[in-house]
Design a protein around this motif. Sequence first.
Motif, short mmCIF file in Angstrom:
data_model
loop_
_atom_site.label_atom_id
_atom_site.label_comp_id
_atom_site.label_asym_id
_atom_site.label_seq_id
_atom_site.Cartn_x
_atom_site.Cartn_y
_atom_site.Cartn_z
N ALA A 93 -4.19 24.00 -45.06
CA ALA A 93 -5.21 24.08 -44.01
C ALA A 93 -6.07 22.83 -43.90
O ALA A 93 -6.79 22.66 -42.93
CB ALA A 93 -6.11 25.30 -44.26
N GLY A 94 -6.04 21.97 -44.91
CA GLY A 94 -6.86 20.78 -44.87
C GLY A 94 -8.20 20.95 -45.57
O GLY A 94 -8.84 19.98 -45.93
N SER A 95 -8.62 22.20 -45.75
CA SER A 95 -9.90 22.46 -46.40
C SER A 95 -10.04 23.94 -46.69
O SER A 95 -9.42 24.77 -46.04
CB SER A 95 -11.06 22.01 -45.50
N ASP A 96 -10.90 24.25 -47.65
CA ASP A 96 -11.23 25.65 -47.93
C ASP A 96 -12.56 26.02 -47.30
O ASP A 96 -13.08 27.10 -47.50
CB ASP A 96 -11.27 25.91 -49.44
N GLN A 97 -13.13 25.09 -46.51
CA GLN A 97 -14.45 25.34 -45.92
C GLN A 97 -14.56 24.76 -44.52
O GLN A 97 -13.77 23.90 -44.13
CB GLN A 97 -15.53 24.76 -46.82
N VAL A 98 -15.56 25.25 -43.79
CA VAL A 98 -15.92 24.70 -42.49
C VAL A 98 -17.41 24.39 -42.52
O VAL A 98 -18.17 25.02 -43.25
CB VAL A 98 -15.59 25.67 -41.33
N LEU A 99 -17.80 23.42 -41.72
CA LEU A 99 -19.20 23.00 -41.68
C LEU A 99 -19.86 23.49 -40.39
O LEU A 99 -19.20 23.72 -39.39
CB LEU A 99 -19.30 21.48 -41.78
N PHE A 100 -21.19 23.64 -40.46
CA PHE A 100 -21.97 24.13 -39.33
C PHE A 100 -23.05 23.12 -38.96
O PHE A 100 -23.51 22.34 -39.80
CB PHE A 100 -22.65 25.46 -39.69
N ALA A 101 -23.47 23.17 -37.71
CA ALA A 101 -24.59 22.35 -37.24
C ALA A 101 -25.89 22.92 -37.80
O ALA A 101 -25.96 24.08 -38.24
CB ALA A 101 -24.62 22.34 -35.71
N TYR A 102 -26.93 22.14 -37.76
CA TYR A 102 -28.24 22.56 -38.24
C TYR A 102 -28.70 23.83 -37.52
O TYR A 102 -28.61 23.93 -36.29
CB TYR A 102 -29.26 21.43 -38.01
N ASP A 103 -29.14 24.79 -38.29
CA ASP A 103 -29.72 26.04 -37.80
C ASP A 103 -28.76 26.78 -36.85
O ASP A 103 -29.18 27.37 -35.87
CB ASP A 103 -31.05 25.76 -37.09
N SER A 104 -27.46 26.75 -37.15
CA SER A 104 -26.48 27.36 -36.28
C SER A 104 -25.42 28.11 -37.08
O SER A 104 -25.10 27.73 -38.21
CB SER A 104 -25.79 26.28 -35.43
N SER A 105 -24.88 29.14 -36.45
CA SER A 105 -23.74 29.85 -37.01
C SER A 105 -22.56 29.81 -36.03
O SER A 105 -21.60 30.56 -36.17
CB SER A 105 -24.11 31.30 -37.35
N GLU A 106 -22.63 28.90 -35.06
CA GLU A 106 -21.56 28.72 -34.08
C GLU A 106 -20.46 27.86 -34.69
O GLU A 106 -20.73 26.85 -35.33
CB GLU A 106 -22.09 28.03 -32.82
N LEU A 107 -19.22 28.26 -34.47
CA LEU A 107 -18.08 27.50 -34.97
C LEU A 107 -17.74 26.36 -34.03
O LEU A 107 -17.56 26.58 -32.83
CB LEU A 107 -16.86 28.42 -35.12
N SER A 108 -17.63 25.16 -34.59
CA SER A 108 -17.24 24.00 -33.79
C SER A 108 -15.74 24.05 -33.54
O SER A 108 -15.00 24.83 -34.16
CB SER A 108 -17.61 22.72 -34.54
N ALA A 109 -15.26 23.16 -32.68
CA ALA A 109 -13.82 23.08 -32.41
C ALA A 109 -13.06 22.71 -33.68
O ALA A 109 -12.00 23.28 -33.97
CB ALA A 109 -13.54 22.07 -31.31
N SER A 110 -13.58 21.79 -34.46
CA SER A 110 -12.88 21.40 -35.70
C SER A 110 -12.90 22.55 -36.71
O SER A 110 -11.91 22.75 -37.43
CB SER A 110 -13.49 20.13 -36.30
N ALA A 111 -13.97 23.32 -36.75
CA ALA A 111 -14.01 24.49 -37.64
C ALA A 111 -12.97 25.52 -37.22
O ALA A 111 -12.27 26.09 -38.07
CB ALA A 111 -15.41 25.11 -37.64
N ARG A 112 -12.84 25.75 -35.91
CA ARG A 112 -11.83 26.70 -35.42
C ARG A 112 -10.41 26.24 -35.76
O ARG A 112 -9.55 27.04 -36.09
CB ARG A 112 -12.01 26.96 -33.93
N ASP A 113 -10.17 24.93 -35.69
CA ASP A 113 -8.85 24.39 -36.05
C ASP A 113 -8.54 24.65 -37.52
O ASP A 113 -7.44 25.08 -37.87
CB ASP A 113 -8.78 22.89 -35.77
#
Length: 184
Positions: free
Chosen positions: A80-100
């Motif tokens: 998968a490339g990673s075991d984690q995804v990162l978030f923007a400040y004060d957000s729980s929205e998934l970015s496009a790279s997080a969804r990938d």
Amino acid sequence: MSVHFGKKVAIISAVTLLLAACSKDNEPDPNAPGVGDGAGEVVETATESVSNVKSDAEIEAERLANRYGAATLRDLEDFAGSDQVLFAYDSSELSASARDILARQAEWMNHHSRTRFTIEGHCDERGTREYNLALGERRATAVKNYLVSLNVPASRLSTISYGKERPVSAGGHAQNRRGVLTFN
């Protein structure tokens, strides 16, 4: 792409010849058609095998599903490339790279159907403890919901929030705002 196809044909031909050499009954039937040069048989077998060649993704998925008989974090990260995804400040929205990343994680998880996971929600050190625990829970839930939308059974996923209690980088705000997949 043709280089890969050529390599696959060469490998299949070599395996076919090796299997023929190792068979118990090495004596060909003298009345069989094509006996003598053997090329027709090899080409026919290789041609049949090429039509059954698996895609690179299928081979990789099988390798991951069968490696050591159990799933490992390293396998997940490799696939998968990673075991984690990162978030923007004060957000729980998934970015496009997080969804990938999550899409690749879901594919891997679906090949390891007996493995259960916990999704950890983390925050940076800004904000109160209570606020960050709630934000971490929203992040973990966002990851879980997306994985479920990609056909990972919810029964295999649990969530936990650590808020700002487990930073991976002192002062590195971006690295601490994350959702992490761990094995149960």
